[in-house]
Design an enzyme around this catalytic site. Structure first.
Site, PDB file in Angstrom:
ATOM      1  N   CYS A 226      26.887  69.771   5.611  1.00  0.00           N
ATOM      2  CA  CYS A 226      27.930  70.079   5.044  1.00  0.00           C
ATOM      3  C   CYS A 226      28.881  68.730   4.987  1.00  0.00           C
ATOM      4  O   CYS A 226      29.014  68.256   5.970  1.00  0.00           O
ATOM      5  CB  CYS A 226      29.226  71.279   5.042  1.00  0.00           C
ATOM      6  SG  CYS A 226      28.343  72.880   5.136  1.00  0.00           S
TER       7      CYS A 226
ATOM      8  N   LYS B  62      20.107  66.094   4.809  1.00  0.00           N
ATOM      9  CA  LYS B  62      19.786  64.700   5.537  1.00  0.00           C
ATOM     10  C   LYS B  62      20.115  64.778   6.891  1.00  0.00           C
ATOM     11  O   LYS B  62      19.676  64.358   7.883  1.00  0.00           O
ATOM     12  CB  LYS B  62      20.492  63.636   4.676  1.00  0.00           C
ATOM     13  CG  LYS B  62      19.989  62.324   5.090  1.00  0.00           C
ATOM     14  CD  LYS B  62      18.679  61.751   4.899  1.00  0.00           C
ATOM     15  CE  LYS B  62      18.285  60.557   5.708  1.00  0.00           C
ATOM     16  NZ  LYS B  62      16.580  60.709   5.821  1.00  0.00           N
TER      17      LYS B  62
HETATM   18  C1  AGP Z   1      12.648  64.132   8.189  1.00  0.00           C
HETATM   19  O1  AGP Z   1      12.143  63.764   7.095  1.00  0.00           O
HETATM   20  C2  AGP Z   1      13.745  65.275   8.207  1.00  0.00           C
HETATM   21  N1  AGP Z   1      14.625  65.368   7.143  1.00  0.00           N
HETATM   22  C3  AGP Z   1      13.994  65.607   9.622  1.00  0.00           C
HETATM   23  O2  AGP Z   1      13.259  66.262  10.341  1.00  0.00           O
HETATM   24  C4  AGP Z   1      15.039  64.570  10.363  1.00  0.00           C
HETATM   25  O3  AGP Z   1      14.272  63.882  10.833  1.00  0.00           O
HETATM   26  C5  AGP Z   1      15.654  65.313  11.501  1.00  0.00           C
HETATM   27  O4  AGP Z   1      16.790  66.458  10.832  1.00  0.00           O
HETATM   28  C6  AGP Z   1      16.546  64.423  12.339  1.00  0.00           C
HETATM   29  O5  AGP Z   1      17.532  63.817  11.943  1.00  0.00           O
HETATM   30  P1  AGP Z   1      18.064  62.637  12.897  1.00  0.00           P
HETATM   31  O6  AGP Z   1      16.978  61.543  12.885  1.00  0.00           O
HETATM   32  O7  AGP Z   1      19.244  62.145  11.714  1.00  0.00           O
HETATM   33  O8  AGP Z   1      18.560  63.095  14.133  1.00  0.00           O
END
Ligand code: AGP
Length: 643
Positions: A2, A638
């Protein structure tokens, strides 16, 4: 998850909030809403993406407002569950999770409150409203002189008349009911509510009794305040602050604040006034690209540059003398991350152990933080997070710090929460990554780990790394050659798309690449896929192999290459199709290989930077072939700021 944003200024708030929400959409995009305040609060919210609000911006006229783009935790992504939530004289947006919402809701219902949504946010808001009423009653009972306040307790409307506004509890504050500064009373109500809440949250709140400010509060979730020349903005991330502010004020956990156009009044947990800390910010707004092109394909295209810039910038801004001194003393490295960041840690284990002979342990952040890990002072703890805001990774890091470990982070977000916690901060030089699927940031993380492995080899084993460093200068050009010739991979994506299940297998660093390749495919194409160590298949998973399966073998590590080829023979014997991705040309002729892709050759230290690129590209083209939005896959966000 969010994104929240608020604006106070001389211009129409809704336009600024809309821009902020567009920048924050990476944090969640299942529903969206804006409230503005003039004489009354006006709210519009919709299920769907931020652009569903565009047509309503002209009718939201206030100069003060708040907005929200949601990733659902409590309640489906419907219009009713979308934020802002309204109750009494308040409208609220919230990022986070209230863990004791069920119990609080039960108590509030017993006190006469009624709820229209399934969200924990509405519970939080009613709790604030309940406290506000109590405070106002106490206050009016103690005072005989009332100030005149413009109160209209029915003052909510949804211009589109498609949202039912929250029911008010039985006790409703009346006009002129209190004598203290109403803003202080609201802050006190929020402060009291916070004491009753467990979980993590950042909130922005409007109140019809205080039409010149936005109220804010936070606990373990990001919230920044930017003061410009003639406006003030609050937001979950720097990218939504707008170009007008060079500094961001950082609200500390459990503080409450009232943000005015030119100042912020902030109070700590004891309601003592506090000064906010300020940090300078780099504006890194994403350029809006030609919508014929997706961010994901653009960002895969930026992998070579990310590798080059990150390797060149290794250690920039870090006290490398102190860091190297500490590294000489370590006998263990602990790596944590989530998703793709975790996969970069798995790769790093193989790289660092092979190069520097230091024992490396890897864990998923959400597991590490709840397993009572054993901590030794000779350990370097490294947390990896593209966004720097992933809740589990931040908590794991805090736990390691509390346990006395020396900590390092690898992140792509220089002003993120995680950078404020660690002892050493290493930045990946990838530029903002917008596509939900991590691509260039994965390459950036690997580039930091490769540079770290070389550093450790030098300082712990006295290894002469000159020739490897020379080689590293060539890797980005090899990566670029893969990107430049992606037509072959686009063709291979049809084979992948036609399969019922896709298994990625490899050994050693190729196993880590298999994990990441599989994650890319499943997150943007919704296909069933697994990443597996090639030697482990026959201990159970091979039962899933059929003539509808595709097995992608990744073979870049010489001493285990034959063994992965053996595993490919075993799946072929059970009907699977085989796609081989290798840098060793001799395996292309093997009878089991149905399809192949030949990678450029590099020392195995660098191969993970190359072998992931075809897998990212294949996943992207499968998603395109299926007409899916690769940038915003379903159910994902994301930045995962809740656990
Ligand atoms: C990757 O393609 C994903 N969207 C997800 O696994 C991501 O890498 C994970 O949520 C970790 O995010 P961060 O690197 O911002 O901590």
């Amino acid at each position: 998850m969010c994104g929240i944003v608020g604006y106070i200024g001389k211009e129409r708030a809704s336009t600024h909030i809309y821009d902020g929400l567009s920048a924050l959409e990476y944090r969640g995009y299942d529903s969206v809403g804006i409230s503005v305040i003039d004489e009354r609060i006006h709210t519009i919210k919709r299920s769907g993406r931020v652009n569903t609000l565009k047509e309503y911006l002209n009718i939201l006229e206030g100069r003060i407002g708040i907005g929200h783009t949601r990733w659902a935790t409590h309640g489906k992504p419907t219009q009713i569950n979308a934020h802002p939530h309204n109750c009494g004289v308040f409208s609220i947006v919230h990022n986070g999770i209230i863990e004791n919402a069920t119990q609080i809701k039960h108590n509030l219902i017993n006190n006469g409150h009624t709820f229209i949504s399934q969200t924990d946010t509405e519970v939080m808001l009613h709790l604030i409203w309940d406290n506000y009423n109590s405070i106002c009653s106490e206050n009016s009972a103690n005072n005989s002189t009332f100030i005149d306040m413009t109160v209209d307790s029915s003052a909510h409307c949804d211009i589109t008349e498609q949202v039912t506004i929250g029911q008010q509890p039985n006790t409703v504050m009346q006009e002129g009911d209190c004598c203290m500064d109403p803003a202080y009373l609201v802050l006190l109500a929020i402060n009291r509510a916070l004491a009753q809440l467990s979980g993590s949250f950042a909130i922005a709140l409007l109140c019809e009794h205080c039409k010149d400010c936005i109220f804010v509060a936070k606990r373990s979730a990001p919230l920044l305040i930017g003061l410009g020349q003639d406006n003030a903005v609050v937001a979950s991330d720097v990218c939504a602050l707008g170009g007008g502010c060079d500094n961001a004020l950082v609200l500390a956990d459990d503080c409450v604040g009232a943000v005015y156009i030119d100042k912020v009044c902030c109070y700590d947990i004891n309601m003592d006034a506090v000064q906010l800390t300020s940090m300078s910010i780099e504006h890194n707004r994403v350029q809006h690209i030609d919508k014929q092109q997706d961010y994901m394909i653009m960002e895969i295209g930026q992998c070579p540059l990310s590798i080059q810039d990150t390797m060149a910038g290794f250690g920039q801004g870090v006290d490398m003398v102190s860091f190297s001194r500490f590294c000489r003393t370590i006998d263990r490295i602990m790596l944590v991350g989530c998703g793709t960041a975790y996969h970069s840690c798995v790769t790093a284990k193989y790289l660092i152990e092979a190069m520097a002979n230091v024992s490396v342990e890897v864990d998923i952040a959400s597991e590490y933080r709840y397993r009572n890990p054993i901590m030794h002072s000779k350990t370097l703890f490294i947390a990896v997070s593209q966004s720097g805001e992933t809740a589990d990774t931040i908590f794991a890091l805090k736990l390691a710090k509390k346990g006395g470990l020396t900590t390092m982070v690898i992140t792509n977000a220089p002003t993120s929460t995680i950078t404020t916690i660690a002892d050493y901060v290493f930045i990946t030089k990838c530029g903002q990554e917008v596509g939900v699927a991590a691509t260039k940031s994965y390459c950036g993380q690997l580039a930091v780990f490769i540079s770290l492995a070389l550093l450790l080899a030098r300082i712990k084993l006295n290894t002469d790394t000159t020739s490897l460093e020379q080689q590293s200068a060539l890797v980005h050009a090899q990566a670029k050659s893969i990107i430049d010739n992606q037509q072959e991979l686009k063709a291979l994506s049809n084979i992948v798309a036609d399969s019922q299940s896709v298994f990625y297998i490899g050994r050693n660093i190729d196993y880590a690449t298999a994990l990441e390749g599989s994650l890319k495919l499943k997150e943007i194409t919704y296909m069933h896929s697994e990443g597996y160590p090639a030697g482990e298949l026959k201990h159970g998973t091979i039962a899933l192999i059929s003539d509808k399966s595709l097995v992608i073998g990744i073979v870049t590590v010489k001493h285990v290459a034959d063994k992965t080829m053996t595993a490919l023979h075993e799946v072929k014997a059970r009907g699977a199709k085989v796609l081989l991705i290798t840098c060793f040309a001799q395996y292309l002729q093997d009878e089991v290989v149905d399809y192949h892709y030949l990678l450029p050759y590099s020392p195995s230290l660098f191969m993970p930077l190359l072998s992931i690129l075809p897998l990212q590209l294949i996943a992207y083209y499968v998603a395109k072939g299926k007409n899916y939005d690769a940038d915003k896959p379903r159910n994902l966000a994301k930045s995962v700021t809740v656990e």
